[in-house]
Write a protein that holds these residues in place. Structure first.
Motif, PDB file in Angstrom:
ATOM      1  N   THR A  83       0.856  -1.046  -0.149  1.00  0.00           N
ATOM      2  CA  THR A  83      -0.101  -0.034   0.132  1.00  0.00           C
ATOM      3  C   THR A  83       0.757   1.394   0.044  1.00  0.00           C
ATOM      4  O   THR A  83       1.872   1.290   0.811  1.00  0.00           O
ATOM      5  CB  THR A  83      -0.861   0.023   1.103  1.00  0.00           C
ATOM      6  OG1 THR A  83      -1.580  -1.071   1.087  1.00  0.00           O
ATOM      7  CG2 THR A  83      -1.710   1.247   1.375  1.00  0.00           C
ATOM      8  N   VAL A  84       0.609   2.291  -0.710  1.00  0.00           N
ATOM      9  CA  VAL A  84       1.207   3.368  -0.638  1.00  0.00           C
ATOM     10  C   VAL A  84       0.249   4.659  -1.005  1.00  0.00           C
ATOM     11  O   VAL A  84      -0.762   4.672  -1.374  1.00  0.00           O
ATOM     12  CB  VAL A  84       2.246   3.310  -2.026  1.00  0.00           C
ATOM     13  CG1 VAL A  84       1.175   3.238  -3.461  1.00  0.00           C
ATOM     14  CG2 VAL A  84       2.989   4.561  -2.242  1.00  0.00           C
ATOM     15  N   GLU A  85       0.762   5.664  -0.282  1.00  0.00           N
ATOM     16  CA  GLU A  85       0.138   6.948  -0.166  1.00  0.00           C
ATOM     17  C   GLU A  85       0.729   7.994  -0.902  1.00  0.00           C
ATOM     18  O   GLU A  85       2.043   8.429  -0.370  1.00  0.00           O
ATOM     19  CB  GLU A  85      -0.280   7.199   1.402  1.00  0.00           C
ATOM     20  CG  GLU A  85      -1.435   8.267   1.353  1.00  0.00           C
ATOM     21  CD  GLU A  85      -1.956   8.436   2.659  1.00  0.00           C
ATOM     22  OE1 GLU A  85      -1.262   9.245   3.538  1.00  0.00           O
ATOM     23  OE2 GLU A  85      -2.786   7.715   3.070  1.00  0.00           O
ATOM     24  N   LEU A  86       0.121   8.706  -1.765  1.00  0.00           N
ATOM     25  CA  LEU A  86       0.736   9.874  -2.439  1.00  0.00           C
ATOM     26  C   LEU A  86       0.121  10.999  -2.486  1.00  0.00           C
ATOM     27  O   LEU A  86      -1.275  11.038  -2.447  1.00  0.00           O
ATOM     28  CB  LEU A  86       1.033   9.361  -3.863  1.00  0.00           C
ATOM     29  CG  LEU A  86       1.971   8.221  -4.308  1.00  0.00           C
ATOM     30  CD1 LEU A  86       1.977   7.800  -5.867  1.00  0.00           C
ATOM     31  CD2 LEU A  86       3.327   8.346  -3.833  1.00  0.00           C
ATOM     32  N   LYS A  87       0.969  12.191  -2.773  1.00  0.00           N
ATOM     33  CA  LYS A  87       0.269  13.427  -2.932  1.00  0.00           C
ATOM     34  C   LYS A  87      -0.172  13.622  -4.185  1.00  0.00           C
ATOM     35  O   LYS A  87       0.497  13.512  -5.183  1.00  0.00           O
ATOM     36  CB  LYS A  87       1.373  14.619  -2.447  1.00  0.00           C
ATOM     37  CG  LYS A  87       1.621  14.527  -0.802  1.00  0.00           C
ATOM     38  CD  LYS A  87       2.651  15.737  -0.556  1.00  0.00           C
ATOM     39  CE  LYS A  87       2.914  15.515   0.883  1.00  0.00           C
ATOM     40  NZ  LYS A  87       3.982  16.812   1.058  1.00  0.00           N
ATOM     41  N   PRO A  88      -1.325  14.086  -4.317  1.00  0.00           N
ATOM     42  CA  PRO A  88      -1.880  14.259  -5.826  1.00  0.00           C
ATOM     43  C   PRO A  88      -1.221  15.338  -6.455  1.00  0.00           C
ATOM     44  O   PRO A  88      -0.787  14.986  -7.721  1.00  0.00           O
ATOM     45  CB  PRO A  88      -3.294  15.136  -5.568  1.00  0.00           C
ATOM     46  CG  PRO A  88      -3.780  14.586  -4.290  1.00  0.00           C
ATOM     47  CD  PRO A  88      -2.496  14.555  -3.419  1.00  0.00           C
ATOM     48  N   ALA A  89      -0.556  16.453  -6.118  1.00  0.00           N
ATOM     49  CA  ALA A  89       0.327  17.226  -6.638  1.00  0.00           C
ATOM     50  C   ALA A  89       1.588  16.277  -7.188  1.00  0.00           C
ATOM     51  O   ALA A  89       2.313  16.935  -8.143  1.00  0.00           O
ATOM     52  CB  ALA A  89       0.780  18.312  -5.712  1.00  0.00           C
ATOM     53  N   ASP A  90       2.138  15.541  -6.411  1.00  0.00           N
ATOM     54  CA  ASP A  90       3.265  14.663  -6.934  1.00  0.00           C
ATOM     55  C   ASP A  90       3.106  13.978  -8.137  1.00  0.00           C
ATOM     56  O   ASP A  90       4.190  13.618  -9.114  1.00  0.00           O
ATOM     57  CB  ASP A  90       3.717  14.062  -5.779  1.00  0.00           C
ATOM     58  CG  ASP A  90       4.233  14.436  -4.619  1.00  0.00           C
ATOM     59  OD1 ASP A  90       4.682  15.791  -4.647  1.00  0.00           O
ATOM     60  OD2 ASP A  90       4.152  13.992  -3.333  1.00  0.00           O
ATOM     61  N   VAL A  91       1.920  13.698  -8.664  1.00  0.00           N
ATOM     62  CA  VAL A  91       1.748  12.593  -9.662  1.00  0.00           C
ATOM     63  C   VAL A  91       0.829  13.518 -10.719  1.00  0.00           C
ATOM     64  O   VAL A  91       0.308  13.049 -11.583  1.00  0.00           O
ATOM     65  CB  VAL A  91       1.086  11.432  -9.365  1.00  0.00           C
ATOM     66  CG1 VAL A  91       2.113  10.579  -8.782  1.00  0.00           C
ATOM     67  CG2 VAL A  91      -0.218  11.493  -8.691  1.00  0.00           C
ATOM     68  N   GLY A  92       0.604  15.072 -10.354  1.00  0.00           N
ATOM     69  CA  GLY A  92      -0.079  15.698 -11.397  1.00  0.00           C
ATOM     70  C   GLY A  92      -1.520  15.554 -11.394  1.00  0.00           C
ATOM     71  O   GLY A  92      -2.452  15.498 -12.415  1.00  0.00           O
ATOM     72  N   LEU A  93      -2.095  14.882 -10.241  1.00  0.00           N
ATOM     73  CA  LEU A  93      -3.313  14.614 -10.186  1.00  0.00           C
ATOM     74  C   LEU A  93      -4.340  15.611  -9.658  1.00  0.00           C
ATOM     75  O   LEU A  93      -4.102  16.310  -8.611  1.00  0.00           O
ATOM     76  CB  LEU A  93      -3.611  13.465  -9.243  1.00  0.00           C
ATOM     77  CG  LEU A  93      -5.092  12.712  -8.865  1.00  0.00           C
ATOM     78  CD1 LEU A  93      -5.564  12.278 -10.180  1.00  0.00           C
ATOM     79  CD2 LEU A  93      -4.675  11.667  -7.795  1.00  0.00           C
ATOM     80  N   THR A  94      -5.359  15.992 -10.455  1.00  0.00           N
ATOM     81  CA  THR A  94      -6.315  17.040 -10.235  1.00  0.00           C
ATOM     82  C   THR A  94      -7.687  16.946 -10.703  1.00  0.00           C
ATOM     83  O   THR A  94      -7.854  16.024 -11.618  1.00  0.00           O
ATOM     84  CB  THR A  94      -5.670  18.484 -10.532  1.00  0.00           C
ATOM     85  OG1 THR A  94      -6.367  19.462  -9.939  1.00  0.00           O
ATOM     86  CG2 THR A  94      -5.585  18.615 -11.963  1.00  0.00           C
ATOM     87  N   VAL A  95      -8.679  17.771 -10.209  1.00  0.00           N
ATOM     88  CA  VAL A  95      -9.901  17.596 -11.358  1.00  0.00           C
ATOM     89  C   VAL A  95      -9.743  18.923 -11.983  1.00  0.00           C
ATOM     90  O   VAL A  95      -9.554  20.088 -11.808  1.00  0.00           O
ATOM     91  CB  VAL A  95     -11.135  17.993 -10.193  1.00  0.00           C
ATOM     92  CG1 VAL A  95     -12.383  18.249 -11.083  1.00  0.00           C
ATOM     93  CG2 VAL A  95     -11.142  16.702  -9.258  1.00  0.00           C
ATOM     94  N   ASP A  96     -10.059  18.504 -13.269  1.00  0.00           N
ATOM     95  CA  ASP A  96     -10.233  19.703 -14.432  1.00  0.00           C
ATOM     96  C   ASP A  96     -11.627  20.371 -14.366  1.00  0.00           C
ATOM     97  O   ASP A  96     -12.540  19.763 -14.547  1.00  0.00           O
ATOM     98  CB  ASP A  96     -10.051  19.056 -15.939  1.00  0.00           C
ATOM     99  CG  ASP A  96     -10.055  20.282 -16.924  1.00  0.00           C
ATOM    100  OD1 ASP A  96     -10.471  21.237 -16.735  1.00  0.00           O
ATOM    101  OD2 ASP A  96      -9.198  19.862 -18.186  1.00  0.00           O
TER     102      ASP A  96
END
Length: 603
Positions: A121-134
């Motif tokens: 299991t891994v937890e990442l910050k959305p900003a680290d992988v370019g994850l966002t809501v358009d």
């Protein structure tokens, strides 16, 4: 009876609505005056019905017009929500503002991304992988949502947010998280041990699929549950059965008998050993195994057998005459057409008999021509470096220095190319003209073939160093020798230790060597692009003293006086246009060379 509403003036945008006329109840008798002759309704009755119908029509029209304006107000259909935020009835601009405000308030865009990759299991910050809501794309999707007029009044609908992610950054993070859970497939191959083919069986791999991973994250990020990232089994394109077929139908028959090569200048027998060395089974990126003939390997395996048939082309070269570099013409050769030979040879290898191919000779041009050399900008001496040796030209060590200098003399290194000294000379043995002379092995001097080549290596290294060329690979000696500049020197040993430099200029580089009875010099000719290249030394530190070691006396024992050990920094300072362009640091730790004494202590 049906009554249709009148067509409204153009300025009134209320819709025209079809309605049904209202009738009076039939259980109440009409007054006699209202009955027309013949039993039909009288004029008054018809007028009441028409008036009543007209009144109902007007009322309905007014109601529908008002409801239509309400239902269709704004760009987003009423009843439409995204992530619990009501956007219905809003303009696109307002909807974007409201949705973004709510996402920021709820902290949605910073919600950590929890994923399971296999058993981890891994937890990442959305900003680290370019994850966002358009947000803009989400509102556009909400505005396009289909809704019936009635549904706009009393219905509701939820529109999924448009989620974006940087697939490459996500994949890099997932690969790190997956660790050893992923594995590369075993690439299929067929290799020869002597003349025996050995199959390498393909095995499946387990890998991340960047596109599937990205889709899983887009779908599951905001669900509140960990996102399961799939590990996908990957298979090479060539199966185990196909490898077995290639062994049975090609590899084994290929080396079962020789092949006869006929040419206009004579016949050559290609033995199974040469076939085994040149028959290659190469897998591409998909793991597809393809057989081919490596004609270069075939030529090497046949050796002198082709010498009477082929004439190797000779490249044009540079020589320094009267202080100026001058191109010297090369010559074309005559060689077997490699493409046709490879194709024809591969075709007969599966056969048990009729193993004969015809080779066609074709003129082969040299790779380097005088015209090409003339356009490389080799016009002036850029650097020169000299080291000195003792013993005169008759000593084995001096002979080795002269031999390697002759082999390198006149070499042209094209722009962008990397020069390897080991690659240029090949193995330096007795057959190549080298002799036994002292070399450092396991920390002490012992006789070894090619001793002294390190002095030429150091000379060449310094010449390229002061020409400003890029250092790719070098290794200083374990001990410092006073005949070499500290740190800026290099040893060499076949095949593990090499010296390499890259021509990182837009011009060609000519290596010009010369020697005397007590020195060897390397000059680099090209076009000068730097004002100066100099070395600045830091102070010696961590100085250690040598210890005395007694060795067994004999012809293999070489005594030495011992040298202090130390660490030192050297800085290459490259200037151009009066400014420091580069400042490169070289650091080396020299061991204290022991004082070797041949014979027992006190002897």
């Amino acid at each position: 009876m049906t009554v249709y509403g009148e067509t409204l003036p153009p300025a009134d945008d209320r819709p025209t609505v079809k309605v049904t006329a209202v009738s009076w109840p039939h259980d109440e008798p009409e007054p006699a005056a209202a009955t027309a002759p013949g039993g039909g309704p009288g004029p008054r009755s018809r007028r009441l019905r028409i008036l009543l119908a007209a009144g109902v029509t007007t009322a309905v029209l007014g109601t529908v017009a008002g409801v239509g304006a309400y239902a269709y107000a704004g760009d987003v259909p009423r009843g439409t929500s995204v992530l619990g935020t009501e956007l219905g009835g809003r303009s696109r601009t307002d909807a974007v503002r409201d949705l973004r405000t709510e996402l920021d308030r709820a902290g949605t865009l910073s919600t950590p991304l929890r994923m399971t990759v296999g058993e981890r299991t891994v937890e990442l910050k959305p900003a680290d992988v370019g994850l966002t809501v358009d947000v803009e794309a989400t509102v556009d999707a909400a505005a396009r949502a289909q809704a019936h007029p009635v549904s706009r009044l009393v219905g509701s609908r939820t529109v999924a947010p448009v989620v974006t992610v940087d697939a490459a950054r996500l994949d890099a993070a997932l690969r790190k998280a997956a660790g050893d859970q992923t594995r590369e497939w075993t690439v299929p191959a067929i290799i020869f041990t002597g003349t025996t083919p050995k199959p390498v069986r393909p095995k499946p791999g387990l890998a991340l699929d960047p596109q599937r991973s990205a889709q899983a994250v887009r779908d599951g990020w905001l669900s509140g549950q960990p996102v399961a990232i799939p590990l996908v089994e990957t298979l090479p394109a060539t199966t185990d059965e196909e490898v077995s077929r290639l062994v049975t139908e090609l590899a084994r028959p290929a080396v079962a008998a020789p092949v006869t090569l006929r040419t206009p200048k004579g016949t050559v027998t290609i033995p199974p050993t040469a076939i085994a060395r040149s028959l290659r089974f190469t897998a591409d990126d998909r793991g597809k195994l393809t057989p081919r003939i490596d004609v270069k390997r075939l030529r090497s395996a046949l050796g002198d057998k082709l010498a009477a048939i082929e004439v190797e082309p000779r490249d044009a070269r540079m020589t320094v005459t009267g202080g100026r570099p001058t191109p010297v013409d090369g010559r074309p050769g005559q060689q077997l057409d490699p493409t046709a030979l490879g194709h024809d040879l591969l075709a007969v290898l599966p056969r048990a008999d009729d193993r004969t191919v015809t080779g066609q000779l074709k003129e082969t041009q040299p790779e380097v021509t005088t015209a090409k050399l003339a356009g490389l900008g080799i016009k002036e001496r850029v650097s020169r470096f000299t080291t000195r040796f003792t013993g005169g030209l008759s000593s084995p060590r001096s002979q080795n220095i002269v031999q390697v200098a002759k082999e390198v003399d006149g070499t042209v290194v094209l722009p962008g190319e990397t020069f390897s000294l080991n690659g240029h000379t090949g193995e330096r043995g007795y057959d190549q003209g080298y002799q036994d002379a002292p070399v450092i092995l396991d920390g002490k001097l012992v006789p070894g073939v090619g001793g002294g080549v390190s002095q030429f290596t150091t000379t060449l290294f310094n010449a390229t160093y002061y020409a400003g060329l890029e250092d790719v690979e070098h290794k200083p000696h374990s001990y410092w020798f006073s005949r070499y500049p500290a740190v800026i020197e290099s040893t060499i040993f076949w095949p593990n230790l090499d010296f390499k430099f890259r021509n990182n200029t837009p011009y060609g580089v000519l290596i010009d060597t010369s020697y005397t009875a007590g020195s060897v010099t390397v000059s680099i000719w090209s076009t000068k692009i730097y004002d100066s290249v100099k070395t600045e030394y830091g102070p010696r530190r961590d100085i250690t003293s040598p210890k005395t070691i007694h060795l067994e006396a004999g012809p293999s024992c070489i005594s030495s006086n011992g040298i202090d050990g130390f660490t030192q920094d050297a800085f290459r300072i490259i200037k151009k246009d009066g400014k420091v362009l580069k400042r490169e640091k070289f650091t080396w730790r020299y061991l204290a060379e022991p004082r070797y004494v041949c014979g027992p202590a006190g002897g």
